[in-house]
Structures are given as structure tokens and as C-alpha cells.
Design a protein around this motif. Structure first.
Motif, PDB file in Angstrom:
ATOM      1  N   PRO A 128       7.955  -0.044  17.110  1.00  0.00           N
ATOM      2  CA  PRO A 128       7.805  -0.652  18.443  1.00  0.00           C
ATOM      3  C   PRO A 128       7.552  -2.151  18.353  1.00  0.00           C
ATOM      4  CG  PRO A 128       5.823   0.527  17.824  1.00  0.00           C
ATOM      5  CD  PRO A 128       6.840   0.861  16.777  1.00  0.00           C
ATOM      6  N   VAL A 129       7.893  -2.850  19.419  1.00  0.00           N
ATOM      7  CA  VAL A 129       7.675  -4.292  19.470  1.00  0.00           C
ATOM      8  C   VAL A 129       6.183  -4.601  19.496  1.00  0.00           C
ATOM      9  CG1 VAL A 129       8.052  -6.378  20.824  1.00  0.00           C
ATOM     10  CG2 VAL A 129       9.875  -4.674  20.635  1.00  0.00           C
ATOM     11  N   ARG A 130       5.412  -3.758  20.190  1.00  0.00           N
ATOM     12  CA  ARG A 130       3.957  -3.949  20.226  1.00  0.00           C
ATOM     13  C   ARG A 130       3.369  -3.639  18.848  1.00  0.00           C
ATOM     14  NH1 ARG A 130       2.229   1.146  19.904  1.00  0.00           N
ATOM     15  NH2 ARG A 130       3.531   2.808  20.768  1.00  0.00           N
ATOM     16  N   ALA A 131       2.069  -3.810  18.720  1.00  0.00           N
ATOM     17  CA  ALA A 131       1.378  -3.496  17.471  1.00  0.00           C
ATOM     18  C   ALA A 131       1.648  -2.042  17.098  1.00  0.00           C
ATOM     19  CB  ALA A 131      -0.116  -3.734  17.628  1.00  0.00           C
ATOM     20  N   ALA A 132       2.128  -1.814  15.884  1.00  0.00           N
ATOM     21  CA  ALA A 132       2.531  -0.475  15.451  1.00  0.00           C
ATOM     22  C   ALA A 132       1.454   0.178  14.605  1.00  0.00           C
ATOM     23  CB  ALA A 132       3.830  -0.556  14.652  1.00  0.00           C
ATOM     24  N   VAL A 133       1.252   1.473  14.836  1.00  0.00           N
ATOM     25  CA  VAL A 133       0.378   2.270  13.982  1.00  0.00           C
ATOM     26  C   VAL A 133       1.262   2.904  12.913  1.00  0.00           C
ATOM     27  CG1 VAL A 133      -1.209   4.217  13.831  1.00  0.00           C
ATOM     28  CG2 VAL A 133      -1.253   2.717  15.842  1.00  0.00           C
ATOM     29  N   VAL A 134       1.009   2.558  11.657  1.00  0.00           N
ATOM     30  CA  VAL A 134       1.852   2.988  10.547  1.00  0.00           C
ATOM     31  C   VAL A 134       1.025   3.801   9.558  1.00  0.00           C
ATOM     32  CG1 VAL A 134       3.218   2.206   8.557  1.00  0.00           C
ATOM     33  CG2 VAL A 134       3.385   1.003  10.755  1.00  0.00           C
ATOM     34  N   VAL A 135       1.583   4.940   9.142  1.00  0.00           N
ATOM     35  CA  VAL A 135       0.950   5.746   8.095  1.00  0.00           C
ATOM     36  C   VAL A 135       1.930   5.890   6.941  1.00  0.00           C
ATOM     37  CG1 VAL A 135       0.119   8.041   7.448  1.00  0.00           C
ATOM     38  CG2 VAL A 135      -0.598   7.019   9.622  1.00  0.00           C
ATOM     39  N   ASP A 136       1.447   5.588   5.742  1.00  0.00           N
ATOM     40  CA  ASP A 136       2.222   5.732   4.513  1.00  0.00           C
ATOM     41  C   ASP A 136       1.639   6.920   3.754  1.00  0.00           C
ATOM     42  OD1 ASP A 136       3.605   5.489   2.139  1.00  0.00           O
ATOM     43  OD2 ASP A 136       2.984   3.432   1.729  1.00  0.00           O
ATOM     44  N   LEU A 137       2.324   8.070   3.855  1.00  0.00           N
ATOM     45  CA  LEU A 137       1.844   9.311   3.259  1.00  0.00           C
ATOM     46  C   LEU A 137       2.490   9.499   1.894  1.00  0.00           C
ATOM     47  CD1 LEU A 137      -0.142  11.316   4.616  1.00  0.00           C
ATOM     48  CD2 LEU A 137       1.832  12.736   5.187  1.00  0.00           C
ATOM     49  N   CYS A 138       1.743  10.076   0.941  1.00  0.00           N
ATOM     50  CA  CYS A 138       2.208  10.118  -0.458  1.00  0.00           C
ATOM     51  C   CYS A 138       2.504   8.687  -0.893  1.00  0.00           C
ATOM     52  CB  CYS A 138       3.441  10.992  -0.610  1.00  0.00           C
ATOM     53  SG  CYS A 138       3.234  12.699  -0.081  1.00  0.00           S
ATOM     54  N   CYS A 139       1.522   7.806  -0.701  1.00  0.00           N
ATOM     55  CA  CYS A 139       1.775   6.366  -0.725  1.00  0.00           C
ATOM     56  C   CYS A 139       1.988   5.777  -2.106  1.00  0.00           C
ATOM     57  CB  CYS A 139       0.648   5.622  -0.020  1.00  0.00           C
ATOM     58  SG  CYS A 139      -0.940   5.642  -0.910  1.00  0.00           S
TER      59      CYS A 139
END
Length: 268
Positions: free
Chosen positions: A96-107
Motif C-alpha cells: 500500500p501507498v500508506r505505511a505498510a505492515v510487513v512480516v518476514d516469516l522464515c526470515c
């Protein structure tokens, strides 16, 4: 094949010769990286010897180049592959253009989440891995990006408050079938954690566990992206569909990458 010894006044050409004799295809580039990373002649000798006996270059110098960033990579931690840069690029296009919530699983080292954060204007970044060594490494990479790294199995260690809020879920799950682990190049087979490679009988065991829970973590409009092999793509899509998500296959021929992009049905 024996290789020439390396004294403290070794020139780049001597390092190149030693690496080439050991079978390193890109000996010139590797020599420059090793010599830049070594603090003194003693460390140079040690690093060249480690590379000569087969350790991954990234483990020797302590970092990998990924999406134009220098990602720290400790011994036994999964080395981010260049083809996975395609997944990050696709994720950036879908965020998204707005602030994004990102999760990196098995990082692993945290490379995917860090690279995506660098590509976006504002990110709330979380990462998780079951391997303690990977978590220790990822924390050094993710902290400068303002993110948090958790140790545990898949979604289990993540804050419960993230449920229904994740805009981009990156999950670079292991997808090598167990019986094929021994067929991998020695650099991966012998020096990377097996948990980062072994995807179970058909290579999709961990993926099925991820997609079974993904919908409750994704925000409206959120997407899940993961990498697989071309031959596994149909089965991977079936696994995603079986979990009630919509999926499509995206490819990057230049990087030889196959990425599955999934979303909740109400975001189609």
C-alpha cells in the motif's frame, strides 16, 4: 588439487590463483571481496582457506549483497539468493501507498523484510524464524530498519495484535523435498541450516502450514508472497486454494524466479 600457499604479502593475483585452483568460478570478484573484508594478512589467510575448503563466500566475508544492500550473514544462516530479489520487487509493487505492515516469516538473515523496507517510504516491520542462529543474525539487520525479530515456529511468536493487520506477508519457506537435499550444491547442503532448506516429502510441508493461518493475519487487501520452483508451482497454488486463498503465479525469467502471490477472497 593442491593450491599455492599464501604469505602475508600476498597480492590479489596470488589470492585469485588460489581461489581459481580451488574451483571458484568468479575468482577475481571473490578475491576482491575477501581482501576488502580482511583486517590483516592473518585474517586474509584464514578467510581464503575457508573459501578454498568450500564455505560459501557470504559466510567467509560475513555478508551478502541483496537488492543493493549489504546483509550480514552468519555461519550456518541461509544465504539470500539473487533470484529472491524478484519476490521483493513484486512485493514492493503490491504494498500500500500508506505505511505498510510487513512480516518476514522464515526470515533467515532478515534480508527480504529489510530490502522491502528500503524500497518503501514507511514500514512497520516484523520478522520471525525458528532457528536461534538466524534470529541473532536477523536482529542485527532488521534493527536498523526499525523492525523487531522474534524466535519461534512460524506465526507463533508474533504479537497477537498483528492479526488482521499485515499488508505484506513475505514467507520464503524451505521448499526442497527432503530426498533432494543431498543433491544440492555443497555450499548449501553442508553449510546452511537444514531447517532453512528442507520442505518435507514434496517440498511444500512448511508452505501448507503457513497458508493454513495466513488469512487471519492478512489485512484487507493484504498479500502473501512466497517463492517456489517452477515444477512445484501448480501444487503450491493448489495448497493456497485449499486454504481458502486466491493465488496467481508470477515469474521473472531473468532471475529464474517463480513466485506465488496469494490474497484473501474478499480482496480479489
Amino acid at each position: 588439487m593442491s593450491v599455492p600457499s599464501l604469505d602475508q604479502s600476498a597480492s590479489e593475483s596470488a589470492v585469485v590463483s588460489r581461489l581459481r585452483a580451488a574451483g571458484c568460478v568468479f575468482a577475481e570478484d571473490e578475491a576482491r571481496m575477501i581482501m576488502s573484508a580482511a583486517a590483516d594478512a592473518a585474517e586474509l589467510e584464514e578467510m581464503v582457506e575457508r573459501r578454498v575448503v568450500g564455505l560459501p563466500l557470504e559466510h567467509v566475508v560475513g555478508y551478502a549483497e541483496f537488492c543493493g544492500l549489504r546483509i550480514e550473514v552468519d555461519a550456518e544462516v541461509f544465504v539470500p539468493r539473487r533470484r529472491t530479489e524478484a519476490l521483493v520487487r513484486m512485493a514492493a509493487e503490491l504494498a500500500p501507498v500508506r505505511a505498510a505492515v510487513v512480516v518476514d516469516l522464515c526470515c533467515g538473515s532478515g534480508a527480504l523484510g529489510v530490502a522491502l523496507a528500503a524500497a518503501l517510504d514507511e514500514v512497520e516491520l516484523y520478522a520471525a524464524d525458528v532457528d536461534p542462529a538466524a534470529v541473532r543474525c536477523a536482529r542485527r539487520n532488521v534493527a536498523p530498519a526499525g523492525g523487531e525479530v522474534y524466535e519461534g515456529d512460524l506465526f507463533a511468536p508474533l504479537p497477537v495484535g498483528l492479526k488482521g493487520r499485515v499488508d505484506v506477508l513475505l514467507s520464503n519457506v524451505p521448499y526442497v523435498p527432503t530426498v533432494e537435499i543431498e543433491l544440492l550444491p555443497a555450499e548449501a547442503r553442508d553449510y546452511e541450516a537444514r531447517v532453512a532448506l528442507d520442505g518435507g516429502v514434496d517440498g511444500l510441508a512448511v508452505l501448507r502450514r503457513v497458508v493454513a493461518e495466513a488469512a487471519e493475519w492478512l489485512a484487507p487487501g493484504g498479500v502473501l508472497l512466497f517463492e517456489t520452483s517452477e515444477r512445484q508451482a501448480d501444487e503450491a497454488v493448489a495448497a493456497v486454494s485449499g486454504a481458502g486463498l486466491l493465488a496467481r503465479v508470477a515469474t521473472d525469467d531473468d532471475l529464474d524466479a517463480t513466485v506465488i502471490i496469494a490474497s484473501r477472497p474478499d480482496t480479489a
